[in-house]
Every structure is written in structure tokens, then in C-alpha cells.
Design a protein around this motif. Structure first.
Motif, PDB file in Angstrom:
ATOM      1  N   HIS A 104       0.809  -1.218   0.000  1.00 47.19           N
ATOM      2  CA  HIS A 104       0.000   0.000   0.000  1.00 47.19           C
ATOM      3  C   HIS A 104       0.842   1.266   0.000  1.00 47.19           C
ATOM      4  CE1 HIS A 104      -3.589  -2.401   0.701  1.00 47.19           C
ATOM      5  NE2 HIS A 104      -2.995  -2.976   1.722  1.00 47.19           N
ATOM      6  N   LYS A 105       1.998   1.209   0.656  1.00 49.00           N
ATOM      7  CA  LYS A 105       2.830   2.409   0.760  1.00 49.00           C
ATOM      8  C   LYS A 105       4.266   1.999   0.997  1.00 49.00           C
ATOM      9  CE  LYS A 105       3.393   6.646   3.521  1.00 49.00           C
ATOM     10  NZ  LYS A 105       2.897   7.395   4.698  1.00 49.00           N
ATOM     11  N   ILE A 106       5.198   2.740   0.416  1.00 49.24           N
ATOM     12  CA  ILE A 106       6.614   2.530   0.657  1.00 49.24           C
ATOM     13  C   ILE A 106       7.272   3.886   0.838  1.00 49.24           C
ATOM     14  CG2 ILE A 106       7.104   2.449  -1.822  1.00 49.24           C
ATOM     15  CD1 ILE A 106       9.370   0.464  -1.147  1.00 49.24           C
ATOM     16  N   SER A 107       8.156   4.003   1.827  1.00 49.94           N
ATOM     17  CA  SER A 107       8.766   5.291   2.105  1.00 49.94           C
ATOM     18  C   SER A 107      10.125   5.102   2.759  1.00 49.94           C
ATOM     19  CB  SER A 107       7.867   6.144   3.016  1.00 49.94           C
ATOM     20  OG  SER A 107       7.692   5.501   4.276  1.00 49.94           O
ATOM     21  N   ASN A 108      10.874   6.187   2.807  1.00 53.14           N
ATOM     22  CA  ASN A 108      12.136   6.225   3.527  1.00 53.14           C
ATOM     23  C   ASN A 108      11.975   7.235   4.648  1.00 53.14           C
ATOM     24  OD1 ASN A 108      14.689   6.676   4.528  1.00 53.14           O
ATOM     25  ND2 ASN A 108      15.692   6.654   2.549  1.00 53.14           N
ATOM     26  N   PRO A 109      11.764   6.785   5.888  1.00 55.20           N
ATOM     27  CA  PRO A 109      11.476   7.721   6.980  1.00 55.20           C
ATOM     28  C   PRO A 109      12.651   8.591   7.371  1.00 55.20           C
ATOM     29  CG  PRO A 109      11.757   5.492   7.826  1.00 55.20           C
ATOM     30  CD  PRO A 109      11.749   5.387   6.325  1.00 55.20           C
ATOM     31  N   THR A 110      13.858   8.311   6.891  1.00 51.99           N
ATOM     32  CA  THR A 110      15.023   9.111   7.252  1.00 51.99           C
ATOM     33  C   THR A 110      15.234  10.283   6.306  1.00 51.99           C
ATOM     34  OG1 THR A 110      16.543   7.763   5.930  1.00 51.99           O
ATOM     35  CG2 THR A 110      16.149   7.072   8.198  1.00 51.99           C
ATOM     36  N   VAL A 111      14.424  10.339   5.230  1.00 51.67           N
ATOM     37  CA  VAL A 111      14.578  11.407   4.244  1.00 51.67           C
ATOM     38  C   VAL A 111      13.325  12.268   4.206  1.00 51.67           C
ATOM     39  CG1 VAL A 111      14.890  11.947   1.792  1.00 51.67           C
ATOM     40  CG2 VAL A 111      16.150  10.045   2.828  1.00 51.67           C
ATOM     41  N   VAL A 112      13.489  13.558   4.333  1.00 49.05           N
ATOM     42  CA  VAL A 112      12.375  14.489   4.228  1.00 49.05           C
ATOM     43  C   VAL A 112      12.429  15.133   2.851  1.00 49.05           C
ATOM     44  CG1 VAL A 112      11.295  16.557   5.139  1.00 49.05           C
ATOM     45  CG2 VAL A 112      12.391  14.942   6.702  1.00 49.05           C
ATOM     46  N   ASP A 113      11.439  14.852   2.039  1.00 47.78           N
ATOM     47  CA  ASP A 113      11.405  15.354   0.669  1.00 47.78           C
ATOM     48  C   ASP A 113      10.160  16.203   0.505  1.00 47.78           C
ATOM     49  OD1 ASP A 113      11.624  15.866  -1.981  1.00 47.78           O
ATOM     50  OD2 ASP A 113      11.657  13.769  -2.637  1.00 47.78           O
ATOM     51  N   GLU A 114      10.345  17.521   0.478  1.00 46.92           N
ATOM     52  CA  GLU A 114       9.200  18.420   0.422  1.00 46.92           C
ATOM     53  C   GLU A 114       8.471  18.331  -0.912  1.00 46.92           C
ATOM     54  OE1 GLU A 114      10.633  22.267   1.366  1.00 46.92           O
ATOM     55  OE2 GLU A 114      11.023  21.806   3.488  1.00 46.92           O
ATOM     56  N   GLU A 115       9.185  17.991  -1.960  1.00 52.83           N
ATOM     57  CA  GLU A 115       8.571  17.882  -3.278  1.00 52.83           C
ATOM     58  C   GLU A 115       8.990  16.551  -3.882  1.00 52.83           C
ATOM     59  OE1 GLU A 115       8.240  20.380  -7.477  1.00 52.83           O
ATOM     60  OE2 GLU A 115       9.215  21.243  -5.725  1.00 52.83           O
ATOM     61  N   GLN A 116       8.220  15.522  -3.627  1.00 50.70           N
ATOM     62  CA  GLN A 116       8.586  14.175  -4.035  1.00 50.70           C
ATOM     63  C   GLN A 116       8.635  14.069  -5.548  1.00 50.70           C
ATOM     64  OE1 GLN A 116       6.047  11.185  -2.400  1.00 50.70           O
ATOM     65  NE2 GLN A 116       7.341   9.489  -3.051  1.00 50.70           N
ATOM     66  N   LEU A 117       9.756  13.555  -6.055  1.00 51.35           N
ATOM     67  CA  LEU A 117       9.948  13.447  -7.497  1.00 51.35           C
ATOM     68  C   LEU A 117       9.096  12.340  -8.093  1.00 51.35           C
ATOM     69  CD1 LEU A 117      11.528  14.295 -10.041  1.00 51.35           C
ATOM     70  CD2 LEU A 117      13.282  12.624  -9.391  1.00 51.35           C
ATOM     71  N   LEU A 118       9.100  11.164  -7.453  1.00 52.79           N
ATOM     72  CA  LEU A 118       8.373   9.997  -7.934  1.00 52.79           C
ATOM     73  C   LEU A 118       7.293   9.602  -6.954  1.00 52.79           C
ATOM     74  CD1 LEU A 118      11.409   7.784  -9.008  1.00 52.79           C
ATOM     75  CD2 LEU A 118      10.083   9.321 -10.461  1.00 52.79           C
ATOM     76  N   THR A 119       6.275   8.913  -7.457  1.00 51.31           N
ATOM     77  CA  THR A 119       5.319   8.303  -6.552  1.00 51.31           C
ATOM     78  C   THR A 119       5.998   7.126  -5.855  1.00 51.31           C
ATOM     79  OG1 THR A 119       4.465   6.691  -8.148  1.00 51.31           O
ATOM     80  CG2 THR A 119       3.445   8.890  -8.143  1.00 51.31           C
ATOM     81  N   ALA A 120       5.423   6.681  -4.740  1.00 50.86           N
ATOM     82  CA  ALA A 120       5.987   5.548  -4.016  1.00 50.86           C
ATOM     83  C   ALA A 120       6.030   4.309  -4.900  1.00 50.86           C
ATOM     84  CB  ALA A 120       5.162   5.271  -2.762  1.00 50.86           C
ATOM     85  N   GLU A 121       4.996   4.120  -5.734  1.00 46.98           N
ATOM     86  CA  GLU A 121       4.930   2.947  -6.609  1.00 46.98           C
ATOM     87  C   GLU A 121       6.005   3.000  -7.692  1.00 46.98           C
ATOM     88  OE1 GLU A 121       2.398   4.869  -5.825  1.00 46.98           O
ATOM     89  OE2 GLU A 121       1.127   3.565  -4.588  1.00 46.98           O
ATOM     90  N   GLN A 122       6.219   4.201  -8.266  1.00 46.42           N
ATOM     91  CA  GLN A 122       7.247   4.347  -9.289  1.00 46.42           C
ATOM     92  C   GLN A 122       8.638   4.114  -8.710  1.00 46.42           C
ATOM     93  OE1 GLN A 122       6.437   8.312 -10.609  1.00 46.42           O
ATOM     94  NE2 GLN A 122       4.759   7.715 -11.964  1.00 46.42           N
TER      95      GLN A 122
END
Length: 217
Positions: free
Chosen positions: A141-159
């Protein structure tokens, strides 16, 4: 790089889910963050929606449970500690084998939702391969890197998941280390969905590099 995912699996994929099939009105929630390892696999959890005597009878009769203890009760919920049998396999053993941390878990007799932390994306891929080999369906359902704060995410989690997994598995190598059908099966998606994620993700990266002046023609 730490990778955190939200996934769901059928309840019968692990011991506690199998026990709940006898109690369809029950719900279970993990008490706290529990590092997975020998003797510490989901040891404490709250049970709601079933009489204590009924669930405890199931614990006592199940070959999956070595011992259990009632720790507390509050507002219709009961906190238990359970020592599971050492030969439990399936989803939980897969998590133990890759050294994952189970952050959250909640489920019923039908399915379970997990938040799991892996120390890197390679461990997530290894976890997927084990579940695929054992025939356990996994929904991401979701994938993320909790150690990185990205104010403007380049890719969707799925991509991001598709591209990183493709790279780790050798999809972009010559010759390829994995073909598209195998990669799609590993990710638990169709060939067409994989193709779209790879194309759109790659296009977004190229666009960002080009517009940022880091890619020239």
C-alpha cells in the motif's frame, strides 16, 4: 537506506491470523514496536471483540502456542503475551530471516495490515521473494524512507519501488538479470502496471535532470 512499507496479507499466512479464524468478530492490535527475532515474534497484543475464555481456550488448544499470559484488560480489550512454537513459518519467519522490524500490526480473521521496517530495499526484495515462493499474496500500500524528508517528491511511491527493485534485480543490465514478467510477479502487479510505472518514473527522472540543467543534448 531504511525502507518502511505498509502491506496487507491474508490472515492464514501466520500463526495469530490462523487462530482468529475461530473468532470472526475478534480484532487484534500489536501492543508496541517489537523487534523480530527468536522468542520475540508478536509477543504482546490486544484482543477485542471476543470473550477472554473463548480466545484463551483457543490459545490452550493450539499447537502454535507454547504458553500465554493475560497481562491486562481495558474497555473490552485484553492484553496478552504469547510464546509461539519455535517451528512457526510463513510470513513471520520471513520477517525474522531478513531481520525486519514490525512497527504496527492489526487484523481480523480475514486479513492483516502491517507496517514493517527493513534496513534497506534489498531486504524488502528478499522478503518478497520468500513470500512468493511460499505462495503468500502480498499487497503493498505504501513505501517510504522515513530518514529522508522530501518536500517535493519526485516519484510516486509505486514508481520509486518499481525502479529501485528493477535496478536491484538486474532488470537494466545486459543481459537482464530478471525479465519483465518475473519482475512484475515479484512486485505483485501486472506486466502492464509495471511497464507504466517504469516508463513514467523514468520520464520523470529524465525531465527533472533536463530541466535542472544536469542533462544536455
Amino acid at each position: 537506506m531504511i525502507t518502511e512499507v505498509d502491506v496487507s496479507v491474508p490472515a492464514e499466512s501466520f500463526a495469530l491470523g490462523q487462530l482468529l479464524r475461530e473468532h470472526p468478530d475478534a480484532t487484534v492490535e500489536l501492543e508496541r514496536r517489537v523487534p523480530l527475532g527468536e522468542g520475540t515474534v508478536i509477543p504482546q497484543f490486544w484482543v477485542t471483540g471476543v470473550e477472554e475464555t473463548a480466545i484463551e481456550a483457543s490459545f490452550g488448544e493450539s499447537p502454535l502456542v507454547e504458553w500465554f499470559e493475560r497481562l491486562a484488560g481495558s474497555a473490552g480489550s485484553t492484553l496478552y503475551e504469547v510464546q509461539w512454537a519455535s517451528d512457526i513459518n510463513g510470513l513471520v519467519q520471513s520477517l525474522v530471516d531478513v531481520g525486519a522490524d514490525l512497527l504496527q500490526a492489526e487484523g481480523t480473521d480475514e486479513d492483516w495490515d502491517f507496517r514493517i521496517q527493513f534496513k534497506d530495499h534489498a531486504d524488502l526484495a528478499a522478503f518478497r521473494r520468500v513470500l512468493r515462493a511460499e505462495g503468500i499474496p502480498l499487497t503493498l500500500h505504501k513505501i517510504s524512507n522515513p530518514t529522508v524528508v522530501d518536500e517535493e517528491q519526485l516519484l510516486t511511491a509505486e514508481q520509486s519501488d518499481a525502479l529501485v527493485t528493477a535496478y536491484k534485480e538486474g532488470y537494466f543490465e545486459v543481459p537482464r538479470g530478471i525479465d519483465q514478467a518475473e519482475l512484475a510477479a515479484l512486485l505483485g502487479i501486472s506486466d502492464s502496471s509495471l511497464s507504466q510505472r517504469l516508463r513514467r518514473g523514468t520520464a520523470r527522472i529524465v525531465q527533472d535532470l533536463y530541466e535542472g540543467g544536469r542533462l544536455r543534448t
